[in-house]
Design an enzyme around this catalytic site. Structure first.
Site, PDB file in Angstrom:
ATOM      1  N   GLN A 186      77.177 -60.453  12.180  1.00 56.23           N
ATOM      2  CA  GLN A 186      75.969 -60.076  13.259  1.00 56.23           C
ATOM      3  C   GLN A 186      74.703 -60.404  13.210  1.00 56.23           C
ATOM      4  O   GLN A 186      74.122 -60.034  12.397  1.00 56.23           O
ATOM      5  CB  GLN A 186      76.330 -58.424  13.595  1.00 56.23           C
ATOM      6  CG  GLN A 186      75.560 -58.125  14.917  1.00 56.23           C
ATOM      7  CD  GLN A 186      76.349 -58.550  15.972  1.00 56.23           C
ATOM      8  OE1 GLN A 186      77.850 -58.676  16.367  1.00 56.23           O
ATOM      9  NE2 GLN A 186      75.462 -59.090  17.078  1.00 56.23           N
ATOM     10  N   ASP A 209      82.642 -67.749  15.485  1.00 53.91           N
ATOM     11  CA  ASP A 209      81.211 -67.673  16.413  1.00 53.91           C
ATOM     12  C   ASP A 209      81.140 -69.110  16.728  1.00 53.91           C
ATOM     13  O   ASP A 209      80.223 -69.359  17.887  1.00 53.91           O
ATOM     14  CB  ASP A 209      80.260 -67.316  15.713  1.00 53.91           C
ATOM     15  CG  ASP A 209      79.637 -65.674  16.349  1.00 53.91           C
ATOM     16  OD1 ASP A 209      79.950 -65.422  17.389  1.00 53.91           O
ATOM     17  OD2 ASP A 209      78.688 -65.071  15.526  1.00 53.91           O
ATOM     18  N   LYS A 239      83.110 -55.291  20.010  1.00 54.96           N
ATOM     19  CA  LYS A 239      84.022 -56.256  19.595  1.00 54.96           C
ATOM     20  C   LYS A 239      85.140 -55.325  18.937  1.00 54.96           C
ATOM     21  O   LYS A 239      86.330 -55.875  19.212  1.00 54.96           O
ATOM     22  CB  LYS A 239      83.245 -56.897  18.292  1.00 54.96           C
ATOM     23  CG  LYS A 239      82.366 -58.109  18.927  1.00 54.96           C
ATOM     24  CD  LYS A 239      81.335 -58.620  18.189  1.00 54.96           C
ATOM     25  CE  LYS A 239      80.290 -59.453  18.834  1.00 54.96           C
ATOM     26  NZ  LYS A 239      79.268 -59.833  18.073  1.00 54.96           N
TER      27      LYS A 239
END
Ligand code: NAP
Length: 287
Positions: free
Chosen positions: A97, A120, A53
């Site tokens: 995460q 997300d 990322k």
């Protein structure tokens, strides 16, 4: 006839080129999209995803920073960090995460992130907006899949889509996005009886189970579009999907490979969402 392969890696690279131009233009207006990733603990896979990322963000000019926190971090400490990030106007996107250590409730954390920074697309408000057919931050893997289908001009409207797997991050939302595009959607999961009966009817077959070569050509309708989300490590250390690619490609019209299919699209859609958040926060898009 052998299927055409949908190279997500190439599409992701093309989209990132376009995003770089978009970010350059935003920077001229003194707007730098910024993503903050929170990483708890030492899980090697999570560390590797986060490095991916960071690298992809740098590639398109999105500023990224990673808050690395200890495995023992408490839920309260993590909530405090999220609160700070929610209130930090320089941060456009927040990503925690997953998976989190067992002592932290993932749903509590997902719901603590401001929906306006939830790049997300996991916050219930954003999921609700998606279900209502509204524009929002869509979950990255499902959104990447829809983008791949559209890049190949796959007709979705009126088609039978079958999703194998019903996780909150892939199966359920990809079915919802396909429904929003007017597909007829069937979900299969571990309790489905006679799954092959369903998969053989699929014009668009999405497989997100996490079991090596779970489906073969025998499960696929001739001419189907097959999207393989699965990522499984074989005994020889190489990655493979949930679909037996070599047999399936002889039956399908279009198929994604693993690796190089859905995976690169996921990070690309995260960047898309972060840029979109920066534009929204600066009044470039409607509230
Ligand atoms: P998950 O949360 O483990 O969900 C797996 C789904 O498969 C569940 O809905 C489960 O059904 C279903 N399933 C398991 N065994 C089955 C069986 N025998 N018959 C029918 N359905 C069965 O997995 P996930 O997070 O969605 O991930 C799926 C795969 O995609 C994994 O390999 C993951 O690594 C990969 N993935 C890739 C990306 C990417 O960017 N490329 C992103 C996310 C995930 P139940 O609900 O009934 O248990």
């Amino acid at each position: 006839m052998t299927a055409e392969i949908i190279y997500g890696k190439q599409l992701a690279s093309d989209l990132r080129e376009e995003m770089k131009l978009e970010v350059d233009a935003l920077k001229k207006a003194e707007i730098t999209p910024k993503l903050t990733v929170v990483l708890i603990g030492d899980d090697p896979a999570s560390h590797s995803y986060v490095r991916g990322k960071e690298k992809a963000s740098a590639e398109v000019g999105v500023e990224s920073n990673v808050l690395r926190m200890k495995e023992e971090t408490t839920e309260t400490q993590l909530l405090e960090v999220i609160d700070e990030l929610n209130n930090d106007v320089s941060v456009n996107g927040i990503l925690v995460q997953l998976p989190l250590p067992g002592h932290i409730n993932e749903q509590v954390i997902i719901e603590a992130i401001s929906p306006e920074k939830d790049v997300d697309g996991f916050h219930p408000i954003n999921i609700g907006r998606m279900v209502a057919g509204k524009d929002t931050f869509y979950p990255c893997t499902p959104y990447g899949i829809i983008t791949m289908l559209k890049s190949k001009n796959v007709k979705i409207e009126g088609k039978q889509a079958v999703i194998v797997g019903r996780s909150n991050i892939v199966g359920k939302p990809v079915g919802q996005l396909l429904l929003n595009e007017n597909a007829t959607v069937t979900y299969c999961h571990s309790r489905t009886e006679d799954m092959r009966k369903h998969t053989l009817e699929a014009d668009i077959l999405i497989v997100a189970v996490g079991k090596q070569h779970f489906l073969t050509a025998d499960d696929i309708k001739p001419g189907a579009v097959v999207i393989d989300v699965g990522v499984n490590r074989m005994e020889n250390g190489k990655l493979t999907g949930d679909v037996e690619f070599d047999t399936a490609k002889e039956k399908a019209d279009l198929i994604t490979p693993v690796p190089g299919g859905v995976g690169p699209m996921t990070i690309t859609m995260l960047l898309h969402n972060t840029i979109k958040a920066a534009k929204k926060h600066n009044g470039y898009l409607g509230k």
